[in-house]
Write an enzyme that holds these catalytic residues in place. Sequence first.
Site, PDB file in Angstrom:
ATOM      1  N   SER A   1      32.711  35.915  43.757  1.00  0.00           N
ATOM      2  CA  SER A   1      33.947  36.512  43.582  1.00  0.00           C
ATOM      3  C   SER A   1      35.039  35.358  43.278  1.00  0.00           C
ATOM      4  CB  SER A   1      34.465  37.437  44.545  1.00  0.00           C
ATOM      5  OG  SER A   1      35.584  38.176  44.094  1.00  0.00           O
TER       6      SER A   1
ATOM      7  N   ASP B   1      31.804  43.865  35.289  1.00  0.00           N
ATOM      8  CA  ASP B   1      32.097  43.438  36.711  1.00  0.00           C
ATOM      9  C   ASP B   1      32.906  44.622  37.426  1.00  0.00           C
ATOM     10  OD1 ASP B   1      33.895  42.115  38.926  1.00  0.00           O
ATOM     11  OD2 ASP B   1      32.402  40.845  38.653  1.00  0.00           O
TER      12      ASP B   1
ATOM     13  N   HIS C   1      29.123  43.575  41.634  1.00  0.00           N
ATOM     14  CA  HIS C   1      30.090  42.502  41.706  1.00  0.00           C
ATOM     15  C   HIS C   1      29.605  41.739  43.087  1.00  0.00           C
ATOM     16  CE1 HIS C   1      33.890  39.928  41.925  1.00  0.00           C
ATOM     17  NE2 HIS C   1      34.040  40.364  43.026  1.00  0.00           N
TER      18      HIS C   1
END
Length: 398
Positions: A173, A269, A336
């Site tokens: 991330s 995502d 994610h």
Amino acid sequence: MESARISQWLNLLVCVLLLLKAEGSLVPLILVENAESKGAVCLDGSPPAYHFDKGFGEGINSWIVHIEGGGWCNNIESCLDRKDTRLGSSKQMEDIYFSGILSNEQQFNPDFYNWNRVKVRYCDGSSFTGDVEEVDPTTNLHFRGARIFSAVIEELLAKGLERAENAILSGCSAGGLTTILHCDSFKTFLPSRANVKCVPDAGYFVNVEDISGAHFIQQYYSEVVSTHGSAKNLPTSCTSKLSPTLCFFPQYVASHISTPIFVVNSAYDSWQIRYIFVPGSADPSDSWNSCKVNMSNCSPDQLSKLQGFKSEFERALSEVGDSPSKGMFIDSCYAHCQTEPQETWFKTDSPKLANTTIAKAVADWFYGRSSFRHVDCNYPCNPSCQNRVFDLKDLPGI
């Protein structure tokens, strides 16, 4: 009766041990004590921290440095909200478990289990790009992310990274974005003979219009860069041509990265869809909530718009280039971050592209056994996906 109870307890103990083994090994928190003298501190002024599990056997001179994720703070108010949490203070951090790409078990991490494995904690809110000298005494906020990155790497060099034969910079991330923005600079810390590559996970955030036609994420990143003084720490190959705000996006940096890089990402995502493509400001009636919770709930019109997002993502991804040193695993899972969770990194039911798990694709590419560059078909085409299903409470603002 007593023997039956003992047997039940033994069975329970075995189950607990198996669960702990699958979750990974508990790794203690290490503070970078000398970082404070360099001003390399978290938002609250506490020292930065990391976790280190030493390599062994043939992996003794190989390293994975994995950067924690956790979004960003774009103004004083949002940074104050983080200041007294683990995303702004090492005082709030605890020991953690390593799993997935950081696991020390060969059955769960076949190619990297015996490497030196490091997880760098994230407490600056700028993907390690900020550096503002002045500290406002009324807020006591420190914007020093770039200094933290250097201080941690310098400490790791002293612990053996300076002798690395193989090294991977990775992250999830906001840590994946860190990996992209710092990929080339990371390589400069390492011996010239070392085999250094980068594996960003869920860090390829794209500059797209949201469903209302607004440029929400571009404005948000502009505020991050301004608040943290990030401009001087973004890749100059980009900032010499474009604004610092644009250079916070991977698509404007990717073509200039010279270090080999392998992008792991979902084309759908879940974080980007929830907070970039359909932020709360673009959906005041919450008509997308059910869709954002579970993509199988999306209406035909919503699904069509999400296919459009995938097309925009692929266009942005094309900036990585087609060099053999550039690899990618882009699945169509509503997910994610897929390299740290064991379920998505390497298990019998992990997501696959070309009948290959993420773990094998990354390892084959890293060791030069074969190239890997695959972008999945449109959702819901991939039966191996482990699509996320969220609770409504998991849909706060960015």
